[in-house]
Write a protein that holds these residues in place. Structure first.
Motif, short mmCIF file in Angstrom:
data_model
loop_
_atom_site.label_atom_id
_atom_site.label_comp_id
_atom_site.label_asym_id
_atom_site.label_seq_id
_atom_site.Cartn_x
_atom_site.Cartn_y
_atom_site.Cartn_z
N ILE A 145 3.98 -5.29 -6.90
CA ILE A 145 2.50 -5.28 -6.88
C ILE A 145 2.01 -5.63 -5.48
N LYS A 146 2.62 -6.68 -4.93
CA LYS A 146 2.18 -7.17 -3.62
C LYS A 146 2.52 -6.16 -2.51
N LEU A 147 3.62 -5.45 -2.68
CA LEU A 147 3.98 -4.42 -1.69
C LEU A 147 2.93 -3.30 -1.70
N CYS A 148 2.56 -2.85 -2.88
CA CYS A 148 1.53 -1.81 -2.98
C CYS A 148 0.22 -2.29 -2.35
N ASP A 149 -0.15 -3.53 -2.65
CA ASP A 149 -1.40 -4.08 -2.11
C ASP A 149 -1.34 -4.21 -0.59
N ALA A 150 -0.20 -4.66 -0.08
CA ALA A 150 -0.07 -4.84 1.37
C ALA A 150 -0.13 -3.50 2.08
N TYR A 151 0.47 -2.47 1.49
CA TYR A 151 0.43 -1.14 2.12
C TYR A 151 -0.98 -0.55 2.03
N ARG A 152 -1.67 -0.84 0.94
CA ARG A 152 -3.08 -0.40 0.84
C ARG A 152 -3.91 -1.07 1.94
N SER A 153 -3.68 -2.39 2.11
CA SER A 153 -4.45 -3.15 3.07
C SER A 153 -4.13 -2.74 4.52
N GLN A 154 -2.83 -2.64 4.84
CA GLN A 154 -2.48 -2.37 6.24
C GLN A 154 -2.58 -0.89 6.61
N TYR A 155 -2.16 -0.01 5.67
CA TYR A 155 -2.07 1.41 6.02
C TYR A 155 -3.07 2.30 5.27
N GLY A 156 -3.83 1.72 4.34
CA GLY A 156 -4.76 2.54 3.56
C GLY A 156 -4.07 3.39 2.50
N SER A 157 -2.84 3.02 2.10
CA SER A 157 -2.10 3.82 1.10
C SER A 157 -2.78 3.72 -0.25
N ASP A 158 -2.86 4.84 -0.96
CA ASP A 158 -3.44 4.82 -2.31
C ASP A 158 -2.32 4.54 -3.32
N PHE A 159 -1.88 3.29 -3.34
CA PHE A 159 -0.80 2.86 -4.24
C PHE A 159 -1.41 1.90 -5.26
N ILE A 160 -1.21 2.22 -6.55
CA ILE A 160 -1.80 1.39 -7.62
C ILE A 160 -0.70 0.81 -8.52
#
Ligand code: GFB
Length: 311
Positions: A145-160
């Motif tokens: 969960i935290k990996l998805c959130d971190a990638y969303r935050s740093q790279y704008g990845s649409d990971f849910i």
């Protein structure tokens, strides 16, 4: 999601992955990327990177994981943390590197603290100690969960991330040492009826409560969220209703038509006393389950009643 999009379902032969593929096929998707674990070991970073660089999926459903019931979680603790961390790190990072449009990560309701207030809300994550029998698995899923959130935050990845409750349905695991409670009890009652056995043994006291969702409902919710949800954090997927393990056993016993006696093996763990999730967030997003536990248990019984399981 366009119907001609390329979709990678990691774990397509498992109960969840196969349900996702059935759902997407029924919606008109045809372009699936699938690999068995023998063809692609998701714990192998180089192999995963090469697969993504070559195949370039548009969408990813990360349903591949080392999973099992309470005993398997408690016994293979090293495998449950290592395999799951490796699989999700490799797939999530390769999805980022290769420009995947959207990824869904599937976790589990066991990520919540053992003694969190019930029903479990998404914001109870990381507010207390975990249930010891599945702590390695839960830690891996929380990291996902935290990996998805971190990638969303740093790279704008649409990971849910979505957190299903205890699941059951087609392609479940019926190995009595490794399976979850519903398939285990279904098998035990069917075999006891066939062989005229006077008793069926269930593990623990029967007093823990669990929430059960049919995997076809899960797949429906995942497809819905893939189109209608894009935020950090997590969404619970369940029914919002739980039953005691003893009530579940009685429901399966009646469905199978077994007339013997239920006995308890108290050397086996009960696990967490209760893990009922609230599905208010999911309902607020516009989705609700449609298969009741009675219907779902009946469906499973019809699917496996003639099954000849290996000993
Ligand atoms: O489904 P289950 O293995 O997993 O067990 P958890 C649920 C409850 O059913 C426990 C009881 O209290 C078991 O002791 N039970 C009774 C049985 N009879 C049986 C039986 O014959 N087989 C099994 N397996 N249980 C898992 C977690 O927890 O659930 C995972 O370990 C994951 O991390 C998964 O979250 C969904 O609900 O306790």
């Amino acid at each position: 999601m366009k119907k001609d999009a390329t979709i990678y379902i990691a774990g397509h032969r498992g109960m969840v992955g196969s349900a996702l593929q059935r759902k997407l096929q029924s919606e008109g998707f045809t372009n699936f990327l699938t690999r068995t674990s023998r063809e692609l070991d998701l714990r192998n970073q180089a192999a995963v990177n090469e697969f993504f660089a070559t195949e370039k999926p548009d969408y990813v459903f990360l349903a591949a994981a080392k999973v099992g019931g309470i005993l398997a979680n408690n016994t293979y603790r090293g495998e449950f943390i290592y395999d799951n961390l490796m699989i999700q790190n490799n797939v999530i990072h390769a999805s980022h590197v290769n420009g995947v449009k959207k990824l869904m990560f599937l976790g589990s309701s066991c990520i919540y603290p053992k003694l969190a207030p019930q029903p479990l809300r998404e914001d109870y994550l990381l507010t207390g100690p975990l249930e010891p029998t599945n702590e390695p698995y839960a830690i891996a899923k929380i990291a996902g969960i935290k990996l998805c959130d971190a990638y969303r935050s740093q790279y704008g990845s649409d990971f849910i991330s979505v957190m299903p409750t205890n699941l059951y349905g087609p392609n479940d695991n019926y190995d009595l040492e490794k399976s979850h409670v519903l398939p285990a009890l279904m098998r035990k009652f069917i075999e006891a009826k066939r062989e005229n056995k006077p008793t069926v043994v269930m593990w623990g006291t029967g007093s823990p409560k669990r929430e059960f969702l049919h995997v076809d409902d899960l797949a429906d919710a995942c497809y819905y969220l893939m189109q209608n949800y894009s935020e950090e954090g997590l969404v619970n997927i369940g029914t919002g209703v739980d039953v005691s393990i003893l009530s579940l056993a009685q429901l399966i016993k009646e469905t199978v038509g077994y007339h013997g006696v239920i006995k308890h093996d108290l050397t086996k763990p009960d696990g967490t006393p209760r893990k009922l999730m609230t599905i208010d967030k999911l309902k607020g997003l516009g989705w609700e389950p449609s298969i009741t536990l009675e219907e779902g248990v009946r469906m499973v019984y019809e699917e496996v009643r003639e099954e000849a399981w290996a000993v």
